[in-house]
Design a protein around this motif. Structure first.
Motif, PDB file in Angstrom:
ATOM      1  N   ARG A   1       0.839  -1.194   0.000  1.00 19.83           N
ATOM      2  CA  ARG A   1       0.000   0.000   0.000  1.00 19.83           C
ATOM      3  C   ARG A   1       0.880   1.252   0.000  1.00 19.83           C
ATOM      4  NH1 ARG A   1      -5.367   1.126   1.630  1.00 19.83           N
ATOM      5  NH2 ARG A   1      -5.765   3.298   1.037  1.00 19.83           N
ATOM      6  N   ILE A   2       0.707   2.092  -1.035  1.00 19.23           N
ATOM      7  CA  ILE A   2       1.416   3.360  -1.154  1.00 19.23           C
ATOM      8  C   ILE A   2       0.374   4.462  -1.267  1.00 19.23           C
ATOM      9  CG2 ILE A   2       3.076   4.723  -2.463  1.00 19.23           C
ATOM     10  CD1 ILE A   2       4.323   2.268  -1.180  1.00 19.23           C
ATOM     11  N   GLY A   3       0.250   5.283  -0.210  1.00 17.93           N
ATOM     12  CA  GLY A   3      -0.776   6.322  -0.225  1.00 17.93           C
ATOM     13  C   GLY A   3      -2.157   5.721  -0.281  1.00 17.93           C
ATOM     14  N   ASP A   4      -2.944   6.153  -1.243  1.00 17.44           N
ATOM     15  CA  ASP A   4      -4.322   5.645  -1.347  1.00 17.44           C
ATOM     16  C   ASP A   4      -4.449   4.583  -2.439  1.00 17.44           C
ATOM     17  OD1 ASP A   4      -3.953   7.223  -3.536  1.00 17.44           O
ATOM     18  OD2 ASP A   4      -5.785   8.409  -3.288  1.00 17.44           O
ATOM     19  N   ARG A   5      -3.312   4.045  -2.904  1.00 19.66           N
ATOM     20  CA  ARG A   5      -3.368   3.036  -3.957  1.00 19.66           C
ATOM     21  C   ARG A   5      -2.525   1.828  -3.561  1.00 19.66           C
ATOM     22  NH1 ARG A   5      -2.219   5.681  -9.748  1.00 19.66           N
ATOM     23  NH2 ARG A   5      -3.301   3.807 -10.417  1.00 19.66           N
ATOM     24  N   TRP A   6      -2.817   0.725  -4.198  1.00 20.90           N
ATOM     25  CA  TRP A   6      -2.007  -0.478  -4.042  1.00 20.90           C
ATOM     26  C   TRP A   6      -1.073  -0.601  -5.230  1.00 20.90           C
ATOM     27  CZ3 TRP A   6      -1.621  -3.528   0.157  1.00 20.90           C
ATOM     28  CH2 TRP A   6      -2.597  -3.374   1.145  1.00 20.90           C
ATOM     29  N   TRP A   7       0.182  -0.899  -4.924  1.00 16.91           N
ATOM     30  CA  TRP A   7       1.175  -1.167  -5.958  1.00 16.91           C
ATOM     31  C   TRP A   7       1.500  -2.657  -5.945  1.00 16.91           C
ATOM     32  CZ3 TRP A   7       5.533   3.025  -6.525  1.00 16.91           C
ATOM     33  CH2 TRP A   7       4.952   4.296  -6.616  1.00 16.91           C
ATOM     34  N   LEU A   8       1.916  -3.148  -7.105  1.00 18.14           N
ATOM     35  CA  LEU A   8       2.278  -4.558  -7.212  1.00 18.14           C
ATOM     36  C   LEU A   8       3.519  -4.677  -8.097  1.00 18.14           C
ATOM     37  CD1 LEU A   8      -0.245  -7.499  -7.784  1.00 18.14           C
ATOM     38  CD2 LEU A   8       2.132  -7.584  -8.521  1.00 18.14           C
ATOM     39  N   PRO A   9       4.710  -4.594  -7.499  1.00 19.90           N
ATOM     40  CA  PRO A   9       5.939  -4.838  -8.276  1.00 19.90           C
ATOM     41  C   PRO A   9       6.117  -6.339  -8.521  1.00 19.90           C
ATOM     42  CG  PRO A   9       6.491  -4.293  -5.996  1.00 19.90           C
ATOM     43  CD  PRO A   9       5.002  -4.160  -6.122  1.00 19.90           C
ATOM     44  N   THR A  10       6.454  -6.704  -9.737  1.00 24.94           N
ATOM     45  CA  THR A  10       6.654  -8.115 -10.070  1.00 24.94           C
ATOM     46  C   THR A  10       7.645  -8.220 -11.229  1.00 24.94           C
ATOM     47  OG1 THR A  10       5.500 -10.211 -10.453  1.00 24.94           O
ATOM     48  CG2 THR A  10       4.632  -8.275 -11.602  1.00 24.94           C
ATOM     49  N   PHE A  11       7.611  -9.318 -11.962  1.00 24.39           N
ATOM     50  CA  PHE A  11       8.593  -9.566 -13.021  1.00 24.39           C
ATOM     51  C   PHE A  11       7.988 -10.489 -14.055  1.00 24.39           C
ATOM     52  CE2 PHE A  11       8.841 -13.006 -10.077  1.00 24.39           C
ATOM     53  CZ  PHE A  11       9.196 -14.130 -10.796  1.00 24.39           C
ATOM     54  N   ASP A  12       8.726 -10.764 -15.115  1.00 23.68           N
ATOM     55  CA  ASP A  12       8.259 -11.729 -16.111  1.00 23.68           C
ATOM     56  C   ASP A  12       9.401 -12.660 -16.501  1.00 23.68           C
ATOM     57  OD1 ASP A  12       9.899 -10.390 -17.903  1.00 23.68           O
ATOM     58  OD2 ASP A  12       8.292  -9.716 -19.225  1.00 23.68           O
ATOM     59  N   GLY A  13       9.183 -13.447 -17.538  1.00 27.53           N
ATOM     60  CA  GLY A  13      10.162 -14.461 -17.920  1.00 27.53           C
ATOM     61  C   GLY A  13      11.019 -14.087 -19.112  1.00 27.53           C
ATOM     62  N   THR A  14      11.082 -12.801 -19.468  1.00 27.80           N
ATOM     63  CA  THR A  14      11.896 -12.394 -20.607  1.00 27.80           C
ATOM     64  C   THR A  14      13.365 -12.737 -20.372  1.00 27.80           C
ATOM     65  OG1 THR A  14      10.386 -10.555 -21.065  1.00 27.80           O
ATOM     66  CG2 THR A  14      12.559 -10.472 -22.091  1.00 27.80           C
ATOM     67  N   GLN A  15      13.925 -13.534 -21.261  1.00 29.53           N
ATOM     68  CA  GLN A  15      15.285 -14.026 -21.104  1.00 29.53           C
ATOM     69  C   GLN A  15      16.312 -13.082 -21.722  1.00 29.53           C
ATOM     70  OE1 GLN A  15      16.433 -16.881 -19.618  1.00 29.53           O
ATOM     71  NE2 GLN A  15      14.399 -17.401 -18.902  1.00 29.53           N
ATOM     72  N   TYR A  16      17.552 -13.228 -21.287  1.00 31.77           N
ATOM     73  CA  TYR A  16      18.680 -12.529 -21.899  1.00 31.77           C
ATOM     74  C   TYR A  16      19.617 -13.563 -22.517  1.00 31.77           C
ATOM     75  CZ  TYR A  16      23.233 -10.272 -22.305  1.00 31.77           C
ATOM     76  OH  TYR A  16      24.446  -9.828 -22.773  1.00 31.77           O
ATOM     77  N   ALA A  17      19.814 -13.471 -23.821  1.00 29.19           N
ATOM     78  CA  ALA A  17      20.790 -14.297 -24.546  1.00 29.19           C
ATOM     79  C   ALA A  17      20.672 -15.779 -24.193  1.00 29.19           C
ATOM     80  CB  ALA A  17      22.208 -13.799 -24.280  1.00 29.19           C
ATOM     81  N   GLU A  18      19.468 -16.295 -24.232  1.00 27.10           N
ATOM     82  CA  GLU A  18      19.248 -17.693 -23.857  1.00 27.10           C
ATOM     83  C   GLU A  18      19.964 -18.654 -24.800  1.00 27.10           C
ATOM     84  OE1 GLU A  18      15.521 -20.565 -22.428  1.00 27.10           O
ATOM     85  OE2 GLU A  18      15.115 -18.733 -23.566  1.00 27.10           O
ATOM     86  N   ASP A  19      20.203 -18.229 -26.051  1.00 21.18           N
ATOM     87  CA  ASP A  19      20.865 -19.104 -27.009  1.00 21.18           C
ATOM     88  C   ASP A  19      22.292 -19.456 -26.591  1.00 21.18           C
ATOM     89  OD1 ASP A  19      21.518 -16.403 -27.359  1.00 21.18           O
ATOM     90  OD2 ASP A  19      22.077 -16.682 -29.458  1.00 21.18           O
ATOM     91  N   VAL A  20      22.954 -18.550 -25.839  1.00 16.34           N
ATOM     92  CA  VAL A  20      24.307 -18.804 -25.359  1.00 16.34           C
ATOM     93  C   VAL A  20      24.321 -19.225 -23.898  1.00 16.34           C
ATOM     94  CG1 VAL A  20      26.588 -17.776 -24.960  1.00 16.34           C
ATOM     95  CG2 VAL A  20      25.284 -17.159 -27.006  1.00 16.34           C
ATOM     96  N   LEU A  21      23.492 -18.560 -23.064  1.00 11.98           N
ATOM     97  CA  LEU A  21      23.566 -18.731 -21.614  1.00 11.98           C
ATOM     98  C   LEU A  21      22.603 -19.765 -21.058  1.00 11.98           C
ATOM     99  CD1 LEU A  21      23.780 -14.947 -20.704  1.00 11.98           C
ATOM    100  CD2 LEU A  21      25.665 -16.554 -20.994  1.00 11.98           C
TER     101      LEU A  21
END
Length: 480
Positions: A446-466
């Motif tokens: 809860r931030i002030g009068d609103r709810w925040w929701l920080p999260t993430f996704d599955g976007t990869q970096y250089a998966e072909d090598v790493l």
């Protein structure tokens, strides 16, 4: 009988000014009816990718290159998570970078004549090139070598961003263990040129991240978020250049006036079993004059189990670099566990976590909740309050109070939704929020009068090598 949507009923009651006893018939007090997690609607307001080979506040070397086949700076990282970048102005001969000292070295190399990048290990047993890859780098370019645990990665940048040329972990570990403090303590950042190459700026320091995941707000024992000078503190897993062992844990701040400003302010590593690891996916609780840290043992994951670890310290872990000893938390489970979430509710410590009876041939995991006896500390006498064993791909447990009531939130990767539970692990419904790729965690705050929701996704970096592990984007949702 016609199905009735509970959300529509509550909205209608609110519009009619119905409160008190009538509202309580539909799930709680008037306060809860006015702010129920099932009534919140989230949308994405920010999405971006934190990416730094060297964490900006954790640069240890920033200089102009000196001549030499191997220049040892004598500056050392406290954990095997470091980067050396070299500006190559003229690639007339091989260039090298990495860690070196006392006749031992772990180096990435580029040889323009051979058209080849390589990873080279020198120990008392001799020098071995453990892996090579074709490369054609035209000066000027950036050359970088990253160490994440025992994984060594060579990268190049022609002005469009860093791209990996090759990486090796098992081949490195067969000859040296950089997690061993006795080994790492003799190695410092190094660079050099083996002939008439011309080098420019050299920078070195603690590795930053290829992406971030597992956000968990730093909080006080009672659940209030830790906010200082208009900035929300949170921990996140800094994705490494590879699988889970290459990641590590860090503390970040999110500027509440400008959520695009996300800054890493602390780097955390953990000593256990004689080595230093990057355990991650955890939480920090500020409890009076102490910091309670809980984390998951992903730092040496080898498909043989995971568990929750913990430590208590009075060091200011919200700033600087720390290597902390930890021990396993005695949770009331006989299977693997991760994603701890700790809060004192009505004077009693509660801890949510993930139970996992299997990690191969496939991962199976579900949310659970335990509590300590009233008056006991968080790590004493924990008993199981409930678990949802009907789901098999559900993690990211979060404890949060909404409208005066406590809930357990989680993320169901199979159903692609965020289930909402009471404190007996009875499912009440799901959050109305976008569900992206991977298994994003529903970190409500809860931030002030609103709810925040920080999260993430599955976007990869250089998966072909790493390979898998270099995810994801930082995503911030807000309630309307």
């Amino acid at each position: 009988m016609t199905d009735i949507d509970r959300r529509d009923v509550l909205r209608a009651l609110t519009a009619l000014g119905v409160t008190g006893v009538t509202a309580s018939l539909f799930g709680g007090t008037a306060e809860a009816a006015g702010e129920d997690p099932l009534d919140l609607k989230f949308s994405i307001t920010r999405q971006f990718r934190p990416f730094d080979l060297i964490a900006p506040k954790f640069v240890q070397v920033d200089t102009t290159a000196r001549a030499g086949a191997l220049v040892e700076t004598g500056v050392r990282p406290k954990a095997p998570y470091g980067t050396v970048t070299v500006e190559v102005l003229d690639a007339g001969a091989p260039v090298v970078a990495g860690l070196a000292g006392h006749g031992v070295s772990v180096l990435g190399t580029y040889d323009p004549a051979a058209g080849q990048a390589a990873i080279e290990i020198t120990t008392a047993a001799g020098t071995t090139v453990v892996k090579t890859a074709p490369a054609d780098l035209r000066a000027p370019f950036g050359f970088a070598v990253v160490v994440n645990e025992n994984a060594v990665t060579v990268l190049a940048d022609h002005g469009t961003g860093w791209r990996p040329l090759l990486t090796a972990r098992d081949e490195v570990r067969a000859r040296i263990d950089l997690r061993d403090p006795a080994v790492l303590g003799k190695l410092g950042y190094a660079y050099g040129r083996r002939g008439p190459a011309r080098l420019g700026k050299v920078r070195a320091g603690y590795f930053g991240q290829a992406g971030v995941r597992d956000p968990h707000v730093v909080q006080y024992a009672d659940g209030r978020p830790y906010i200082r000078h208009g900035k929300l503190y949170l921990t996140m897993t800094n994705a490494g250049l590879g699988f889970f062992q290459q990641a590590h844990w860090a503390v970040w701040t999110l500027d509440l006036a400008d959520p695009a400003k996300l800054d890493q302010v602390a780097t955390l590593f953990f000593a256990r079993d004689g080595v230093v690891l990057g355990d991650h996916a955890g939480q920090i609780v500020v409890d009076d004059d102490r910091f309670v840290l809980l984390m998951s043992s992903w730092g040496d994951f080898a498909f043989t189990g995971v568990h929750v670890r913990h430590t208590v310290t009075r060091e200011n872990v919200l700033s600087g670099v720390h290597v902390l000893p930890t021990e396993q938390l005695a949770l009331p489970t006989t299977v693997s566990s991760w994603d701890p979430a700790l809060t004192k509710i009505d004077g009693r410590w509660h801890i949510a976590f993930v139970e996992s009876p299997a990690q191969q041939p496939a991962f199976v995991f579900h949310p659970a909740l335990a509590a300590a006896p009233r008056g006991a500390d968080y790590d004493h006498g924990l008993t199981l309050l409930g678990a949802d064993r009907s789901v098999t791909q559900t993690e990211g447990t979060i404890l949060q109070r909404v409208g005066g009531r406590w809930y357990l939130f989680a993320s169901d990767g199979n159903a692609r939704e965020y289930p909402v539970y009471d404190l007996r692990l009875r499912k009440l419904g799901t959050l109305n929020a976008p569900y992206g790729t991977n298994i994003p965690h529903p970190m409500l705050v809860r931030i002030g009068d609103r709810w925040w929701l920080p999260t993430f996704d599955g976007t990869q970096y250089a998966e072909d090598v790493l390979g898998y592990g270099g995810h994801g984007d930082f995503i911030l949702m807000q309630s309307s």
